[in-house]
Design a protein around this motif. Structure first.
Motif, PDB file in Angstrom:
ATOM      1  N   VAL A  65       0.844  -1.205   0.000  1.00 26.29           N
ATOM      2  CA  VAL A  65       0.000   0.000   0.000  1.00 26.29           C
ATOM      3  C   VAL A  65       0.875   1.251   0.000  1.00 26.29           C
ATOM      4  O   VAL A  65       0.667   2.155  -0.816  1.00 26.29           O
ATOM      5  CB  VAL A  65      -0.957   0.012   1.214  1.00 26.29           C
ATOM      6  CG1 VAL A  65      -1.649   1.356   1.340  1.00 26.29           C
ATOM      7  CG2 VAL A  65      -1.976  -1.110   1.114  1.00 26.29           C
ATOM      8  N   SER A  66       1.854   1.294   0.890  1.00 30.22           N
ATOM      9  CA  SER A  66       2.720   2.475   0.996  1.00 30.22           C
ATOM     10  C   SER A  66       3.441   2.764  -0.318  1.00 30.22           C
ATOM     11  O   SER A  66       3.450   3.903  -0.789  1.00 30.22           O
ATOM     12  CB  SER A  66       3.748   2.286   2.116  1.00 30.22           C
ATOM     13  OG  SER A  66       3.106   2.219   3.361  1.00 30.22           O
ATOM     14  N   VAL A  67       4.019   1.732  -0.912  1.00 32.14           N
ATOM     15  CA  VAL A  67       4.761   1.904  -2.170  1.00 32.14           C
ATOM     16  C   VAL A  67       3.806   2.257  -3.311  1.00 32.14           C
ATOM     17  O   VAL A  67       4.077   3.166  -4.099  1.00 32.14           O
ATOM     18  CB  VAL A  67       5.577   0.635  -2.499  1.00 32.14           C
ATOM     19  CG1 VAL A  67       6.134   0.685  -3.913  1.00 32.14           C
ATOM     20  CG2 VAL A  67       6.708   0.453  -1.488  1.00 32.14           C
ATOM     21  N   GLY A  68       2.688   1.556  -3.392  1.00 37.39           N
ATOM     22  CA  GLY A  68       1.725   1.808  -4.467  1.00 37.39           C
ATOM     23  C   GLY A  68       1.176   3.219  -4.453  1.00 37.39           C
ATOM     24  O   GLY A  68       1.052   3.864  -5.490  1.00 37.39           O
ATOM     25  N   LEU A  69       0.855   3.718  -3.270  1.00 39.45           N
ATOM     26  CA  LEU A  69       0.319   5.076  -3.185  1.00 39.45           C
ATOM     27  C   LEU A  69       1.418   6.114  -3.383  1.00 39.45           C
ATOM     28  O   LEU A  69       1.194   7.142  -4.031  1.00 39.45           O
ATOM     29  CB  LEU A  69      -0.410   5.280  -1.859  1.00 39.45           C
ATOM     30  CG  LEU A  69      -1.691   4.453  -1.688  1.00 39.45           C
ATOM     31  CD1 LEU A  69      -2.330   4.731  -0.338  1.00 39.45           C
ATOM     32  CD2 LEU A  69      -2.687   4.714  -2.798  1.00 39.45           C
ATOM     33  N   LYS A  70       2.604   5.841  -2.841  1.00 40.09           N
ATOM     34  CA  LYS A  70       3.718   6.778  -3.003  1.00 40.09           C
ATOM     35  C   LYS A  70       4.069   6.965  -4.482  1.00 40.09           C
ATOM     36  O   LYS A  70       4.385   8.073  -4.917  1.00 40.09           O
ATOM     37  CB  LYS A  70       4.938   6.282  -2.235  1.00 40.09           C
ATOM     38  CG  LYS A  70       6.037   7.341  -2.104  1.00 40.09           C
ATOM     39  CD  LYS A  70       7.235   6.828  -1.343  1.00 40.09           C
ATOM     40  CE  LYS A  70       6.921   6.739   0.132  1.00 40.09           C
ATOM     41  NZ  LYS A  70       8.108   6.416   0.942  1.00 40.09           N
ATOM     42  N   LYS A  71       3.986   5.895  -5.270  1.00 45.68           N
ATOM     43  CA  LYS A  71       4.247   5.978  -6.721  1.00 45.68           C
ATOM     44  C   LYS A  71       3.280   6.944  -7.394  1.00 45.68           C
ATOM     45  O   LYS A  71       3.570   7.480  -8.451  1.00 45.68           O
ATOM     46  CB  LYS A  71       4.107   4.609  -7.380  1.00 45.68           C
ATOM     47  CG  LYS A  71       5.272   3.702  -7.174  1.00 45.68           C
ATOM     48  CD  LYS A  71       5.040   2.389  -7.910  1.00 45.68           C
ATOM     49  CE  LYS A  71       6.162   1.411  -7.654  1.00 45.68           C
ATOM     50  NZ  LYS A  71       5.891   0.104  -8.284  1.00 45.68           N
ATOM     51  N   ASN A  72       2.137   7.129  -6.784  1.00 48.98           N
ATOM     52  CA  ASN A  72       1.124   8.032  -7.321  1.00 48.98           C
ATOM     53  C   ASN A  72       1.104   9.375  -6.596  1.00 48.98           C
ATOM     54  O   ASN A  72       0.132  10.119  -6.677  1.00 48.98           O
ATOM     55  CB  ASN A  72      -0.246   7.358  -7.251  1.00 48.98           C
ATOM     56  CG  ASN A  72      -0.377   6.269  -8.285  1.00 48.98           C
ATOM     57  OD1 ASN A  72      -0.683   6.539  -9.431  1.00 48.98           O
ATOM     58  ND2 ASN A  72      -0.102   5.032  -7.898  1.00 48.98           N
ATOM     59  N   GLY A  73       2.179   9.645  -5.862  1.00 49.01           N
ATOM     60  CA  GLY A  73       2.314  10.936  -5.190  1.00 49.01           C
ATOM     61  C   GLY A  73       1.499  11.077  -3.926  1.00 49.01           C
ATOM     62  O   GLY A  73       1.275  12.192  -3.442  1.00 49.01           O
ATOM     63  N   ILE A  74       1.047   9.967  -3.370  1.00 49.62           N
ATOM     64  CA  ILE A  74       0.214   9.996  -2.174  1.00 49.62           C
ATOM     65  C   ILE A  74       1.030   9.435  -1.018  1.00 49.62           C
ATOM     66  O   ILE A  74       1.463   8.289  -1.056  1.00 49.62           O
ATOM     67  CB  ILE A  74      -1.073   9.173  -2.378  1.00 49.62           C
ATOM     68  CG1 ILE A  74      -1.845   9.673  -3.607  1.00 49.62           C
ATOM     69  CG2 ILE A  74      -1.943   9.234  -1.131  1.00 49.62           C
ATOM     70  CD1 ILE A  74      -2.942   8.741  -4.077  1.00 49.62           C
ATOM     71  N   HIS A  75       1.225  10.250   0.014  1.00 46.18           N
ATOM     72  CA  HIS A  75       2.060   9.860   1.146  1.00 46.18           C
ATOM     73  C   HIS A  75       1.217   9.752   2.417  1.00 46.18           C
ATOM     74  O   HIS A  75       0.305  10.550   2.633  1.00 46.18           O
ATOM     75  CB  HIS A  75       3.182  10.876   1.359  1.00 46.18           C
ATOM     76  CG  HIS A  75       4.055  11.006   0.161  1.00 46.18           C
ATOM     77  ND1 HIS A  75       5.137  10.194  -0.058  1.00 46.18           N
ATOM     78  CD2 HIS A  75       3.992  11.832  -0.913  1.00 46.18           C
ATOM     79  CE1 HIS A  75       5.720  10.512  -1.206  1.00 46.18           C
ATOM     80  NE2 HIS A  75       5.031  11.509  -1.744  1.00 46.18           N
TER      81      HIS A  75
END
Length: 119
Positions: A65-75
């Motif tokens: 989840v963390s990596v997937g959202l971070k790839k989309n600019g969501i932290h």
């Protein structure tokens, strides 16, 4: 000034929710449920709850989840819990994700807070 239109995921929910569901399912998270609590909660707009079979799987789902959202600019705003505790919480402000080992999910039964109101 034109208002920015919120992207919708294929689930009909905002993009962040769809991305989180995909990330959980990619690591074989089980019994994934999304609760739309807009207008009923001052904490968040959506809760996502999912189960894992073990601590290592719980960690893998959390990282996915963390990596997937971070790839989309969501932290994440905050993260809490450890795989060994059986419960990890990821707070993305508009979406709060609760990842449980099954026995902890059954014990805490947090979904009952929202299921009662959905009836």
């Amino acid at each position: 000034m034109a208002q920015k239109k919120e992207k919708k995921a294929k689930t009909g929910y905002p993009e962040i929710v769809g991305l989180a569901v995909e990330a959980v399912e990619a690591k074989m998270g089980r019994d994934v449920k999304v609760y739309d609590v807009r207008g009923r909660s001052s904490i968040t707009d959506f809760f996502l709850v999912a189960s894992a079979a073990s601590g290592p799987q719980l960690k893998a789902i959390s990282e996915s989840v963390s990596v997937g959202l971070k790839k989309n600019g969501i932290h994440a705003h905050r993260k809490g819990g450890e795989p060994d505790s059986g419960w990890i919480v990821l707070d993305y402000i508009d979406l709060v994700i609760h990842l449980f080992q099954q026995e902890k999910r059954e014990y805490y039964a947090i979904e009952e807070l929202w299921e009662e109101k959905d009836r």
